[in-house]
Scaffold this motif. Sequence first.
Motif, PDB file in Angstrom:
ATOM      1  N   GLN A  98       0.818  -1.215   0.000  1.00  0.00           N
ATOM      2  CA  GLN A  98       0.000   0.000   0.000  1.00  0.00           C
ATOM      3  C   GLN A  98       0.854   1.269   0.000  1.00  0.00           C
ATOM      4  OE1 GLN A  98      -2.601  -0.950   3.470  1.00  0.00           O
ATOM      5  NE2 GLN A  98      -4.234  -1.113   1.948  1.00  0.00           N
ATOM      6  N   LYS A  99       1.942   1.211  -0.773  1.00  0.00           N
ATOM      7  CA  LYS A  99       2.830   2.360  -0.903  1.00  0.00           C
ATOM      8  C   LYS A  99       3.077   2.647  -2.378  1.00  0.00           C
ATOM      9  CE  LYS A  99       5.430   1.156   3.294  1.00  0.00           C
ATOM     10  NZ  LYS A  99       6.775   0.793   3.821  1.00  0.00           N
ATOM     11  N   LEU A 100       3.286   3.925  -2.693  1.00  0.00           N
ATOM     12  CA  LEU A 100       3.762   4.279  -4.025  1.00  0.00           C
ATOM     13  C   LEU A 100       5.225   3.879  -4.158  1.00  0.00           C
ATOM     14  CD1 LEU A 100       2.587   7.848  -5.122  1.00  0.00           C
ATOM     15  CD2 LEU A 100       1.955   5.655  -6.127  1.00  0.00           C
ATOM     16  N   TYR A 101       5.642   3.657  -5.388  1.00  0.00           N
ATOM     17  CA  TYR A 101       7.060   3.493  -5.696  1.00  0.00           C
ATOM     18  C   TYR A 101       7.661   4.882  -5.858  1.00  0.00           C
ATOM     19  CZ  TYR A 101      11.236   2.007  -8.266  1.00  0.00           C
ATOM     20  OH  TYR A 101      12.525   1.789  -8.676  1.00  0.00           O
ATOM     21  N   GLU A 102       8.817   5.130  -5.268  1.00  0.00           N
ATOM     22  CA  GLU A 102       9.512   6.418  -5.322  1.00  0.00           C
ATOM     23  C   GLU A 102       8.585   7.576  -4.946  1.00  0.00           C
ATOM     24  OE1 GLU A 102      11.344   6.649  -9.190  1.00  0.00           O
ATOM     25  OE2 GLU A 102      12.888   5.191  -8.649  1.00  0.00           O
ATOM     26  N   PRO A 103       7.957   7.525  -3.770  1.00  0.00           N
ATOM     27  CA  PRO A 103       7.011   8.588  -3.396  1.00  0.00           C
ATOM     28  C   PRO A 103       7.653   9.965  -3.271  1.00  0.00           C
ATOM     29  CG  PRO A 103       7.526   7.192  -1.506  1.00  0.00           C
ATOM     30  CD  PRO A 103       8.109   6.509  -2.711  1.00  0.00           C
ATOM     31  N   GLU A 104       8.944  10.008  -2.885  1.00  0.00           N
ATOM     32  CA  GLU A 104       9.606  11.311  -2.741  1.00  0.00           C
ATOM     33  C   GLU A 104       9.689  12.037  -4.082  1.00  0.00           C
ATOM     34  OE1 GLU A 104      11.122   8.374   0.274  1.00  0.00           O
ATOM     35  OE2 GLU A 104      11.019   8.418  -1.920  1.00  0.00           O
ATOM     36  N   GLU A 105       9.940  11.281  -5.156  1.00  0.00           N
ATOM     37  CA  GLU A 105      10.016  11.913  -6.473  1.00  0.00           C
ATOM     38  C   GLU A 105       8.645  12.398  -6.917  1.00  0.00           C
ATOM     39  OE1 GLU A 105      11.992  11.175 -10.862  1.00  0.00           O
ATOM     40  OE2 GLU A 105      11.332   9.432  -9.719  1.00  0.00           O
ATOM     41  N   VAL A 106       7.602  11.611  -6.667  1.00  0.00           N
ATOM     42  CA  VAL A 106       6.243  12.036  -7.018  1.00  0.00           C
ATOM     43  C   VAL A 106       5.897  13.326  -6.288  1.00  0.00           C
ATOM     44  CG1 VAL A 106       3.796  11.436  -6.886  1.00  0.00           C
ATOM     45  CG2 VAL A 106       5.479   9.691  -7.536  1.00  0.00           C
ATOM     46  N   GLU A 107       6.207  13.397  -4.999  1.00  0.00           N
ATOM     47  CA  GLU A 107       5.893  14.606  -4.224  1.00  0.00           C
ATOM     48  C   GLU A 107       6.715  15.802  -4.703  1.00  0.00           C
ATOM     49  OE1 GLU A 107       3.440  14.901  -2.388  1.00  0.00           O
ATOM     50  OE2 GLU A 107       2.924  12.863  -1.744  1.00  0.00           O
ATOM     51  N   LEU A 108       7.956  15.570  -5.104  1.00  0.00           N
ATOM     52  CA  LEU A 108       8.783  16.660  -5.629  1.00  0.00           C
ATOM     53  C   LEU A 108       8.176  17.223  -6.904  1.00  0.00           C
ATOM     54  CD1 LEU A 108      11.411  18.323  -5.471  1.00  0.00           C
ATOM     55  CD2 LEU A 108      12.532  16.514  -6.781  1.00  0.00           C
ATOM     56  N   ILE A 109       7.692  16.347  -7.780  1.00  0.00           N
ATOM     57  CA  ILE A 109       7.043  16.814  -9.012  1.00  0.00           C
ATOM     58  C   ILE A 109       5.800  17.627  -8.671  1.00  0.00           C
ATOM     59  CG2 ILE A 109       5.844  16.090 -11.105  1.00  0.00           C
ATOM     60  CD1 ILE A 109       7.691  13.609 -11.134  1.00  0.00           C
ATOM     61  N   LEU A 110       4.968  17.110  -7.778  1.00  0.00           N
ATOM     62  CA  LEU A 110       3.736  17.821  -7.420  1.00  0.00           C
ATOM     63  C   LEU A 110       4.032  19.186  -6.807  1.00  0.00           C
ATOM     64  CD1 LEU A 110       1.551  14.926  -5.972  1.00  0.00           C
ATOM     65  CD2 LEU A 110       1.137  16.216  -8.083  1.00  0.00           C
ATOM     66  N   LYS A 111       5.110  19.283  -6.057  1.00  0.00           N
ATOM     67  CA  LYS A 111       5.496  20.551  -5.435  1.00  0.00           C
ATOM     68  C   LYS A 111       5.716  21.647  -6.474  1.00  0.00           C
ATOM     69  CE  LYS A 111       9.373  22.473  -2.758  1.00  0.00           C
ATOM     70  NZ  LYS A 111      10.670  22.127  -2.081  1.00  0.00           N
ATOM     71  N   HIS A 112       6.210  21.268  -7.654  1.00  0.00           N
ATOM     72  CA  HIS A 112       6.557  22.250  -8.682  1.00  0.00           C
ATOM     73  C   HIS A 112       5.613  22.202  -9.892  1.00  0.00           C
ATOM     74  CE1 HIS A 112      10.423  23.428  -6.844  1.00  0.00           C
ATOM     75  NE2 HIS A 112      10.483  22.172  -6.442  1.00  0.00           N
ATOM     76  N   MET A 113       4.562  21.434  -9.811  1.00  0.00           N
ATOM     77  CA  MET A 113       3.657  21.218 -10.946  1.00  0.00           C
ATOM     78  C   MET A 113       2.394  22.046 -10.780  1.00  0.00           C
ATOM     79  SD  MET A 113       2.103  17.543 -12.107  1.00  0.00           S
ATOM     80  CE  MET A 113       0.634  17.422 -13.130  1.00  0.00           C
ATOM     81  N   GLY A 114       1.982  22.720 -11.853  1.00  0.00           N
ATOM     82  CA  GLY A 114       0.768  23.525 -11.819  1.00  0.00           C
ATOM     83  C   GLY A 114      -0.491  22.685 -11.963  1.00  0.00           C
ATOM     84  N   GLU A 115      -1.612  23.285 -11.634  1.00  0.00           N
ATOM     85  CA  GLU A 115      -2.892  22.580 -11.664  1.00  0.00           C
ATOM     86  C   GLU A 115      -3.283  22.141 -13.072  1.00  0.00           C
ATOM     87  OE1 GLU A 115      -4.800  21.610  -9.203  1.00  0.00           O
ATOM     88  OE2 GLU A 115      -3.580  22.489  -7.602  1.00  0.00           O
ATOM     89  N   GLU A 116      -2.879  22.878 -14.092  1.00  0.00           N
ATOM     90  CA  GLU A 116      -3.276  22.580 -15.471  1.00  0.00           C
ATOM     91  C   GLU A 116      -2.074  22.323 -16.363  1.00  0.00           C
ATOM     92  OE1 GLU A 116      -5.878  25.688 -16.814  1.00  0.00           O
ATOM     93  OE2 GLU A 116      -7.396  25.267 -15.296  1.00  0.00           O
ATOM     94  N   ASP A 117      -1.009  21.837 -15.793  1.00  0.00           N
ATOM     95  CA  ASP A 117       0.214  21.588 -16.559  1.00  0.00           C
ATOM     96  C   ASP A 117       0.015  20.477 -17.591  1.00  0.00           C
ATOM     97  OD1 ASP A 117       1.677  23.520 -15.322  1.00  0.00           O
ATOM     98  OD2 ASP A 117       3.122  22.171 -14.375  1.00  0.00           O
ATOM     99  N   ILE A 118       0.782  20.584 -18.664  1.00  0.00           N
ATOM    100  CA  ILE A 118       0.921  19.497 -19.636  1.00  0.00           C
ATOM    101  C   ILE A 118       2.255  18.819 -19.345  1.00  0.00           C
ATOM    102  CG2 ILE A 118       1.158  18.890 -22.071  1.00  0.00           C
ATOM    103  CD1 ILE A 118      -0.585  21.314 -22.721  1.00  0.00           C
ATOM    104  N   VAL A 119       2.191  17.508 -19.052  1.00  0.00           N
ATOM    105  CA  VAL A 119       3.352  16.764 -18.571  1.00  0.00           C
ATOM    106  C   VAL A 119       3.662  15.620 -19.520  1.00  0.00           C
ATOM    107  CG1 VAL A 119       4.276  15.398 -16.648  1.00  0.00           C
ATOM    108  CG2 VAL A 119       2.721  17.316 -16.180  1.00  0.00           C
ATOM    109  N   LEU A 120       4.949  15.414 -19.797  1.00  0.00           N
ATOM    110  CA  LEU A 120       5.403  14.245 -20.543  1.00  0.00           C
ATOM    111  C   LEU A 120       6.096  13.302 -19.571  1.00  0.00           C
ATOM    112  CD1 LEU A 120       7.041  15.862 -23.732  1.00  0.00           C
ATOM    113  CD2 LEU A 120       4.621  15.436 -23.254  1.00  0.00           C
ATOM    114  N   ASP A 121       5.639  12.060 -19.530  1.00  0.00           N
ATOM    115  CA  ASP A 121       6.272  11.026 -18.705  1.00  0.00           C
ATOM    116  C   ASP A 121       7.005  10.081 -19.643  1.00  0.00           C
ATOM    117  OD1 ASP A 121       7.040   9.077 -16.951  1.00  0.00           O
ATOM    118  OD2 ASP A 121       5.075   8.795 -16.020  1.00  0.00           O
TER     119      ASP A 121
END
Length: 326
Positions: free
Chosen positions: A137-160
Motif C-alpha cells: 500500500q505504498k507508491l514506488y519512489e514517493p519522494e520523487e512524485v511529491e517533488l514533481i507535485l510541489k513544482h507542478m501547476g494545476e493545469e500543466d501538460i506533462v510528458l512522462d
Amino acid sequence: MSQENTPPPSTHDQIWTSVQVAENSENFDIAEEILSKAIRQRISPEHTALYLGELALINLARKRYDKVLDICGSLLGGDSEIEARHPNLHFNLLACLEIATFLQAGGDVAEVPFHGHTLRFAISGQNSELEFQHIRQKLYEPEEVELILKHMGEEDIVLDLGANVGNHAIALATARPNATIHVFEPIKKTCELLRRNIALNGLTNIDASNLDIAVDSEDGFLNMVQRINLASSREANEGIGPAIPKRALRSLWPERVDFIKMDVEGAELRIIKSVLDLIRRDRTKIILECYKTTVEQDFADLAELGLEQIDCIERSAVFNVLVQPK
C-alpha cells in the motif's frame, strides 16, 4: 534457442547473456536450465546470489507460486546471512515471497492510498520492484512524485518519458485532475499493464496514444532486452532484443510542455539537446536521475545547456534533480 550440440556457458558474462536471450524469447525452461547449471558451477558467492534471485523472478512470472515460496523460504529462513552479505538478493527474495503470497491468495490488484484517493495497480508478478511497494500500500519512489507535485501547476501538460506501469503518471493525474499527462513506454508487456492501470483508476487525463514506441532525439529503431522483471528492460546491442520503433521527441511535442519526467536509460542529455529550443520557449521543468558516480559531470552538462537546478532529492545511488531553463 537450443542448448543441444553447444557447450553450456561457463563465464558469468556468457551465462548472463544466454539468460537474457532466453528470457527475451520467453524460453523460460532454457533460462532456468542455464541458471541451475550456473548455480552448481559456483563461480562466486555474488554470482550465485544473482542467479538464485533470477530463478525466483522467473518462477514468479510463470505463476509457480509454490516454487517461489520454496526458494525464498529456504534462503530467507533460519540464520541466513543473505541480508547482510547480499542486500539486493535479500530484497528480491522478500519481494518475490510477498508478491507470490498475494497472488496465490487470489489478489491481482493492489490499493494504494494517496492524497485522499485510493490508487489501484495491477499485480502481475513481472515487475517486482514496483509491485512489492504497491502490495504494501505504498507508491514506488514517493519522494520523487511529491517533488514533481510541489513544482507542478494545476493545469500543466506533462510528458512522462519511461512511464513504466504508470506509478508516477497515475498519482500525478489523480492529484492534478485538470492537468494532462502524456505517457511514453516502449516495452509491450509494460504498456499492457500501464493501459490496465489507467483503466482501473478511471483516468481520462492520461494520454496513452504514444505507447509501444521509444522516445529519442531522432526517428529510427532500437533493440530492447525485455527482462523477466520489466523494470530491468533496457536498450541492447542489435540482434539481442526486438527492434522497437523510436520517434523524435520534437515530432511528439504537444502545443506546450510544462513538465517532463525522464527515465530513458541514459538518453536524457541527447533528448534534451534535441528539443532545447522548445524547452526554453515553454520554460519546461525537467526531472531526471543523476547517478552519484557521474553526478558532477551530469550537473556540468546540464549547466552548459543553460538548465539550472531548482530542487533535488538524494536516494541511495542517485539524485533526482529538477532543472529548468535559466
